[in-house]
Design an enzyme around this catalytic site. Sequence first.
Site, PDB file in Angstrom:
ATOM      1  CE  LYS A 158      -3.032   2.714   2.887  1.00 49.53           C
ATOM      2  NZ  LYS A 158      -3.684   2.866   4.182  1.00 49.53           N
TER       3      LYS A 158
ATOM      4  N   GLY B 103      -8.321   9.102  10.755  1.00 49.62           N
ATOM      5  CA  GLY B 103      -8.645   9.209  12.177  1.00 49.62           C
ATOM      6  C   GLY B 103      -9.788  10.154  12.503  1.00 49.62           C
TER       7      GLY B 103
ATOM      8  N   GLY C  52     -11.118   7.633   7.281  1.00 45.99           N
ATOM      9  CA  GLY C  52     -12.237   8.514   7.571  1.00 45.99           C
ATOM     10  C   GLY C  52     -13.533   7.809   7.913  1.00 45.99           C
TER      11      GLY C  52
ATOM     12  CG  ASN D 175      -6.450   1.435  12.363  1.00 43.96           C
ATOM     13  OD1 ASN D 175      -6.779   0.934  13.447  1.00 43.96           O
ATOM     14  ND2 ASN D 175      -5.206   1.808  12.117  1.00 43.96           N
ATOM     15  CB  THR D 176      -9.553   5.391  13.770  1.00 43.65           C
ATOM     16  OG1 THR D 176      -8.280   5.665  13.216  1.00 43.65           O
ATOM     17  CG2 THR D 176      -9.752   6.215  15.030  1.00 43.65           C
TER      18      THR D 176
END
Lengths: 64, 384, 255
Positions: C95, C156, C183, C204-205
């Site tokens: 990535k 995030g 996002g 992720n976040t």
Amino acid sequence: MKINGKVVALEKKITLQDYLNAQEFDLRLIAVELNGKLVPKSAYATVILSDEDVLEIVRFVGGG
Amino acid sequence: MAKKRPEPMEHLDWMEAIDTDIMDRVLRGAEAYLCRQYTGREVENALAADHLSPGDFCALLSPAAMPYLEDMAVKARLETRKKFGNCVQLFTPLYISNYCDNHCIYCGFNCRNKIRRGILSLVEVEAELEAIAATGLKDILLLTGENRSISGIDYLGEAVKLAASYFPAVGIEVYPLNVAEYLFLNKCGADFVSVYQETYNPLRYAQVHRSGPKRSYPYRFHAQERALRGNMHGVAFGVLLGLGDCHHDAFAAGLHAYFIQQKYPHAEISLSVPRLRPYINDRDLFPQNVGEKQLLQVMLAYRLFMPHAGITISTRERAAFRDHVVGMAATRISASVKVGVGGHKQEEKGDQQFCIADPRSVKEVHQMIVERGLQPVYADHVRV
Amino acid sequence: MHDLLTIGKHDFRSRFILGSGKFSLEMIKAVIEHGGVEMITLALRRANIGGEANILDYLPENIVVLPNTSGARDAGEAVRIARLAREIGCGDFIKVEVIRDSKYLLPDNYETIKATEMLAKEGFIVMPYMYPDLNVARALAEAGAAAVMPLGAPIGSNKGLCTRDFIKILVDEINLPIIVDAGIGRPSQACEAMEMGVAAIMCNTAIATANDTALMAKAFKLAIEAGRAAYLAGPGRVLHSLAEASSPLTGFLEE
């Protein structure tokens, strides 16, 4: 010799593989750059470290 | 050049074959989408969509869309307004030669048709250009039949150079050329290339193109792509409505234009809707009867599928039809049209390609556009 | 017949790609399991001592590792990191993440194009993270990218699909898997993206900061599947007729 930015004394010439094993690295889980160039794993046993070398040793972590 | 008769899917030796998958994708797309029956439901989905898929486009071209013609018209007018404001571009065609090697059974210029043949000398071309420029027009389309010896590339180059000295926008609707030839004509001053596939159905295409270089389906199909590779700024697509199945052909033409736009995002795309009209000696054709409703349907579907593409309305159609479609879907309209060879300055030197239904002058068409609350535009393109 | 996601020459059944930051090693296994995750992205950092716990030991056997070039500030650094990552021996995926902006963490599209081109030539399966710009996406496709990963909102931020219109344009125009990355704050946002035709989601976040990370991973899994199914089902649309019967535009037609 510099490893990951830290200066370290190298007593005698040693192969990369021996050095890494001595530091207890698991060779499957890391990659190494010597003086700015990638060292293929197949070459670890033949590359000999010297005191002027700059090493970067990396591994995967969570993040991105 | 050996006048060998190509097999329908063949390139002759001198015809440049380029590496592209667009023809296959259009033919496969046509097969996939056209084998279905569309319903009112799907037409409604298409009308409610912000961006139409090829499936939506096909639904809008189908018989199921006919009851929704008024809704299509309202939406098309909105889209035309959004992308083109209230502007309508004026232009005129100039036929400089009607010599033709092709036997296309639907065309007035076909090589078997006993008509008066003519080609304008460069002096005569200039006189015509001068007369047209005096009407205020700034956008010219040069046309010829297909004859590479009598109206060859050098002649075309000289004619284009002359045209470019009088007009900021020069288009050509001539026989398909190789990339280097398009590059040459582009350097001479041409920026726009029109090539109509007439019908995208290969079987019907082979039936109506009996001999001559035009018989090669792929060489003609890939003309727009070769033109763009030859640095041309814009290309036009079209089918002769009524020659083949209207739904099929209009869909394939739209899909062709769509794929070309995707591959060449900078290209200026336009679509034309010539409808089969009477011509001298027009037997043996069995055309499909395409009425005004169906013609309008095609234009509206084109507008909704490719909101940013130009749509041209020619003088094959009557004045009232043309008047109503400008601003609704059409963004380009011809005026002061002669479809024989020359005819603007002097008497026509060669017979006409078809009968025109709207002979109005530039002034009259200009007036009509203004009366409809739209803005006539003469020069939308300037080459620097 | 499975609806598979194909990237490079690999097929995936899951369209949920996990970002690995902000997790403890113990948590990550449960998250992967509950999320049905088949691909996880990992960063590359210095290994200062031997013998410490390594994330690779906490991952299930068959998961695909997607190393990322986080930390790279230009194409050259991204390429350097990619080569090191590949040498660890977890495959050819990479990535490309080139971020020079420490405030918003927005990717540098141009360095990303350069890195993509170089890495594609070296046989990597390149998945570039980018700010959704159609021209850049085209350049990435031409440079050899195997997918395109536009951000939905700053990393995030959990703000969702701020760039939804531009992501839709990519879905319509680019013939590669479009994977929204960054996002996404809630499963409903992931669902919405999938309904638009996006090929997969990276997240992720939103999971790492949830109270119950394993359950949130499951919620994302279900949301992504729901969105995909809705997309495949072909949502109907409501036609609002604008036609005026009294003065029809088509009244002039003859024949």
